[in-house]
Design an enzyme around this catalytic site. Structure first.
Site, PDB file in Angstrom:
ATOM      1  CD1 TRP B 133      36.532  28.115  -7.684  1.00  0.00           C
ATOM      2  CD2 TRP B 133      36.776  28.903  -9.678  1.00  0.00           C
ATOM      3  NE1 TRP B 133      37.829  28.556  -7.526  1.00  0.00           N
ATOM      4  CE2 TRP B 133      37.952  28.559  -9.135  1.00  0.00           C
ATOM      5  CE3 TRP B 133      36.912  29.194 -11.050  1.00  0.00           C
ATOM      6  CZ2 TRP B 133      39.362  29.159  -9.931  1.00  0.00           C
ATOM      7  CZ3 TRP B 133      38.127  29.451 -11.781  1.00  0.00           C
ATOM      8  CH2 TRP B 133      39.366  29.426 -11.159  1.00  0.00           C
ATOM      9  CG  ASN B 135      40.822  27.083  -6.295  1.00  0.00           C
ATOM     10  OD1 ASN B 135      39.691  27.412  -5.923  1.00  0.00           O
ATOM     11  ND2 ASN B 135      41.916  27.478  -5.600  1.00  0.00           N
ATOM     12  CG  ASP B 136      44.749  25.276  -4.776  1.00  0.00           C
ATOM     13  OD1 ASP B 136      45.587  25.920  -3.982  1.00  0.00           O
ATOM     14  OD2 ASP B 136      44.515  25.858  -6.141  1.00  0.00           O
ATOM     15  CD  GLN B 152      41.120  25.742  -1.304  1.00  0.00           C
ATOM     16  OE1 GLN B 152      41.426  27.133  -1.287  1.00  0.00           O
ATOM     17  NE2 GLN B 152      40.951  25.040  -0.318  1.00  0.00           N
ATOM     18  CD1 TRP B 160      39.421  30.923  -5.701  1.00  0.00           C
ATOM     19  CD2 TRP B 160      39.448  33.015  -5.314  1.00  0.00           C
ATOM     20  NE1 TRP B 160      40.306  31.266  -4.668  1.00  0.00           N
ATOM     21  CE2 TRP B 160      40.000  32.491  -4.131  1.00  0.00           C
ATOM     22  CE3 TRP B 160      39.221  34.428  -5.237  1.00  0.00           C
ATOM     23  CZ2 TRP B 160      40.572  33.409  -3.190  1.00  0.00           C
ATOM     24  CZ3 TRP B 160      39.745  35.089  -4.200  1.00  0.00           C
ATOM     25  CH2 TRP B 160      40.163  34.634  -2.974  1.00  0.00           C
ATOM     26  CB  THR B 196      45.552  25.096  -0.430  1.00  0.00           C
ATOM     27  OG1 THR B 196      44.545  25.179  -1.597  1.00  0.00           O
ATOM     28  CG2 THR B 196      46.437  23.730  -0.673  1.00  0.00           C
ATOM     29  NE  ARG B 259      48.929  32.032  -1.281  1.00  0.00           N
ATOM     30  CZ  ARG B 259      49.388  33.285  -1.456  1.00  0.00           C
ATOM     31  NH1 ARG B 259      49.617  34.205  -0.534  1.00  0.00           N
ATOM     32  NH2 ARG B 259      49.817  33.737  -2.706  1.00  0.00           N
ATOM     33  CG  ASP B 260      49.066  27.018  -0.417  1.00  0.00           C
ATOM     34  OD1 ASP B 260      49.748  27.718  -1.317  1.00  0.00           O
ATOM     35  OD2 ASP B 260      48.050  27.296  -0.192  1.00  0.00           O
ATOM     36  CD  GLU B 315      49.828  31.036  -5.037  1.00  0.00           C
ATOM     37  OE1 GLU B 315      48.813  31.363  -4.094  1.00  0.00           O
ATOM     38  OE2 GLU B 315      49.603  30.551  -6.267  1.00  0.00           O
TER      39      GLU B 315
END
Lengths: 169, 652
Positions: B133, B135-136, B152, B160, B196, B259-260, B315
């Site tokens: 998997w 992601n970002d 990620q 995830w 992230t 976050r981020d 986000e």
């Protein structure tokens, strides 16, 4: 001398009742935000942890119910394969679908809910509902589905879970 | 492994001091250009033109002769051949949004995926790890000759969880080589996830990587990391700052709503850096701003950079300047005359990336959208398909602003488990201001992707209403398609009937015919069109008489399999006077990225056919309008593989 003790006892019980009422209100409010109030309510009330749970924890209770039903479905599928070899293909599809629910969707939802990124929990439960539909659909034009009730239960529970999770986004 | 208990007090944590009031600077930004007037003028003159045509041309209803002919590929008029009127298969879901209820079609029998079908889905030139998997995209940057991408990643499964930072490098943003993990969750402050983050390259060359850690008691905090050895072009090893975390949720901000962190930009006095972090208060999405002189100690600034009620959690905020006059990108700290700022958020609520153009006042530390009705989160999207958690960086190598976006799977999880992987990154896109409309950005695949082009063919045709024309491309899984469409003026008839309410997601796709659309290309189709993905334009008269052009990607019949999403994606696209309608489409197995009008609107689709794969995948031109003829020209390149593989570290 006895009066303060009695007063304290009454206040204590009262406070306990109020707390209980408030928690039930959270369960009720949360369940009203889902598409299946009755199923949500009955599933949550059946679990004593729901009395003191916050919204994320309520979602986790439903996710756990999805997990339990899916486990039931998977052991049922094993039995059905023996009894109805003509349904092997459809049952194989169901097996794949529900293994994914146990291996991916449920762990993802649990991990996401505990870590505060509910988006991934929503993905997991939306997929779990989809897997139930896929299982049910795999019997179409082949035979009457022997798993209809279970499929519907898993689907509906997963939809309720997704509904609760949306409150956390 | 350091396991100090958290030294911070979450409740009383960060008090902040307001910035000392400096001399009030008059705004140097000019009055924002009024794009609405221009657009209104264009639409008005289009309407006049249409009215003129209406008056002049005979109104006899056209007879639709749909004749079954074998489509030929000579450059002639095409009489209506086999019409694109296959009804959607039973049970195909058509919905505007990601519905929970997908009516599932059982197909002929129970559908089983073969290994051939599943392995075909892996892309040839989009970035993806070898398995599991993703992601970002995180911390993209250019350093000592190499482009870096972090992301990620779950090393354990195709879903995830257990998030680490994957790492890859490339000379050209296309040919990627996998490197070992940059960061793993090995500290108390990120043991529940190394999430992230973004890179800031300081003027002296140091790289500061800020990222979100999820602590052992599941609180979201911001942490600093930096390369162990800046002289290493591959930046293999990363060091986590010994006093992490550097920011914790401030009072009033939820521990799970923080976050981020973004790339930093210089404060007005040039002695401090600012970053922004998304959050929410009730249902209002907000952007907190922190200031730091050294990247170790941070001050929360008063107020928010911006906020928009009803948008929910923000986000992956991105915040960067864009030139109004130049075609190059700008360093993240740039500001001044001829510069606007883009504000972008990923909305947790609807899983889409939104952006808006506006003006940044660095003294007040406020960003204001050009058009509040198209504010961030309620207006334009980067991409009208599956696209999330995107992030830009300033490529100082070629002076470009480059955009990365995460593209997840849209098939059922059981298939991701079967194939053992999930998600790809988009092809990196340049981002520039659209000087013609003044109200949006243009995204375009980086030119380096063109190095994958090999054989090409060109083809022109006049498409009569109801025609479908095959293009002679064998093996249509890896293609770069550029197509241009012009409505034939002679047959361009418009009735007084308004074609109101067209909206790609509710349109029912290319099967539903209007007078002036749909027409476009069909990709990932088998020769019998049992599986097909039309990417098309639909011209409609809107409710107020003005002409609207819609750009859609129709997945409704993209696959006979029941366990894949089938949605029509898309939106309106601005088309200016005299412009042809253009599509560029990058086809790469299970991903199709389509760009309309030079990147004014983009749609990324995930497609999972069962027969339209490998040598059986075809391309068509089509015109399913009932009135208009369309002059089409198309150029198609075959695309080679980018051969993405592990970096040969043993050869270093």
């Amino acid at each position: 001398m006895k009066f303060p003790v009695i007063l304290l006892a009454i206040l204590h019980t009262h406070a306990g009742l109020i707390t209980q009422m408030n928690d039930q209100t959270l369960i009720e409010t949360t369940c009203r935000s889902t598409s299946n109030f009755q199923l949500c309510l009955s599933t949550l009330l059946a679990n004593p942890l729901s009395a003191t749970a916050d919204v994320a924890e309520l979602a986790l209770i439903i996710v756990d119910a999805v997990k339990a039903k899916t486990e039931t479905a998977l052991s049922g599928i094993e039995e059905l394969k023996w009894l109805h070899p003509e349904l092997t293909d459809a049952l194989g599809q169901c097996s794949n679908s529900y293994k994914a629910v146990l291996k991916a969707d449920v762990p993802e939802a649990v991990a996401a809910l505990t870590r505060g990124v509910p988006k991934f929990a929503e993905f997991g439960m939306v997929d779990a509902a989809w897997e139930a539909e896929i299982c049910e659909g795999s019997f179409e034009r082949v035979a009457e589905s022997p798993l209809s009730e279970l499929n519907r239960d898993i689907h509906d529970l997963a939809v309720v879970a997704a509904g609760i999770i949306k409150n956390l986004l | 492994m350091a396991t100090h208990s958290p030294p911070y007090d979450l409740e009383g944590a960060m008090s902040y001091s307001p910035i000392p009031a400096g001399p009030h600077r008059t705004s140097s930004a000019a009055e924002p250009h009024r794009p609405k007037k221009l657009l209104a003028r264009i639409l008005f003159s289009s309407f006049l033109l249409l009215s003129l045509v209406l008056l002049v041309v005979n109104q006899r209803p056209a007879k639709l002769d749909i004749v079954e002919t074998t489509p030929s590929t000579s450059v002639n008029d095409f009489s209506p051949a086999r019409p694109l009127t296959e009804p959607p298969s039973r049970g195909v879901s058509m919905g505007a949004s990601e519905k929970v209820f997908r009516r599932v079609s059982g197909g002929e029998l129970t559908f089983s995926w073969s290994n051939v079908m599943l392995s075909w889905q892996r892309t040839a030139y989009h970035f993806q790890p070898e398995k599991n998997w993703m992601n970002d995209p995180n911390g993209p940057l250019f350093h000592k000759g190499w482009y870096h991408l972090f992301y990620q990643y779950n090393q354990e499964s195709a879903v995830w969880g257990n998030i680490t930072w994957g790492h890859a490098v490339s000379r050209d943003l296309i040919h990627w080589l996998h490197l070992p993990y940059a960061m793993v969750p090995d500290q108390w402050y990120d043991v529940n996830g190394v999430w992230t983050g973004s890179a800031t390259i300081l003027p002296d060359g140091r790289i500061m990587m800020l990222y979100t850690g999820d602590t052992h008691d599941v609180v979201q905090v911001q942490c600093l990391a930096y390369p162990a050895d800046l002289s290493d072009p591959l930046l293999l090893k990363w060091v986590k700052y010994q006093n992490n975390p550097v920011m914790v949720p401030p009072p009033g901000i939820g521990h799970k709503d923080f976050r981020d962190p973004t790339t930093a930009w210089l404060s007005p006095d040039g002695d401090k850096w600012r970053i922004t972090i998304g959050s929410k208060i009730n249902t209002t999405g907000i952007s907190l701003v922190y200031e730091t002189a050294d990247f170790f100690k941070y001050e929360l600034l008063d107020g928010y950079l911006h906020e928009v009620p009803g948008t929910g959690m923000w986000e992956c905020i991105d915040f960067y300047p864009i030139s109004l006059t130049e075609s190059n990108g700008l360093d993240t700290s740039a500001n001044g005359q001829g510069i606007k700022h883009v504000m972008k958020v990923s909305l947790d609520d609807d899983k889409n990336d939104y952006y808006a153009l506006g003006t940044y006042d660095p003294v007040k530390n406020k960003w204001t959208p050009d058009d509040p009705e198209l504010d961030v989160g309620i207006g334009l999207r980067y991409d009208y398909g599956k696209y999330y958690a995107s992030k830009t960086f300033y490529d100082q190598n070629k002076k470009r602003r480059i955009l990365w976006g995460w593209i997840r799977e849209t098939d059922a999880e059981a298939l991701d488990i079967l194939k053992g992987w999930a998600s790809v990154q988009s092809i990196p896109r340049t981002v520039v201001f659209d000087q013609k409309t003044g109200s949006n950005i243009l995204q375009w695949p980086v030119e380096e992707v063109e190095s994958l082009r090999s054989d090409s063919l060109e083809f022109n045709a006049k498409l009569e209403p109801g025609s479908v024309v095959p293009i002679e491309v064998d093996s249509g899984s890896q293609l770069d398609i550029v197509a241009s469409f012009e409505l034939d003026k002679e047959t361009f008839e418009v009735t007084t009937e308004a074609d109101i309410g067209y909206d790609c997601p509710t349109s029912g796709g290319a099967v539903n015919r209007g007078m002036l659309g749909p027409f476009g290309i069909v990709v990932l189709a088998d020769e019998n069109l049992l599986e097909l993905t039309p990417i098309y334009f639909y011209i409609a008269k809107g409710p107020h008489g003005k002409v609207e052009t819609h750009f859609c990607a129709d997945e409704l019949r993209s696959s006979v399999a029941p366990d894949v999403d089938k949605i029509v994606y898309g939106s309106k696209v601005p088309v200016l006077d005299g412009e042809n309608l253009t599509i560029r489409s990058l086809v790469d197995h299970s991903i199709v990225e389509s760009f309309a009008q030079g990147g004014r609107r983009v749609i990324t689709s995930r497609i999972y056919p069962t027969t339209a794969i490998g040598g059986a995948a075809r391309v068509f031109l089509f015109n399913n309008a009932t009135r208009a003829s369309v002059n089409a020209s198309i150029k198609i390149w075959k695309m080679s593989s980018a051969n993405i593989r592990p970096f040969p570290l043993d050869q270093l």
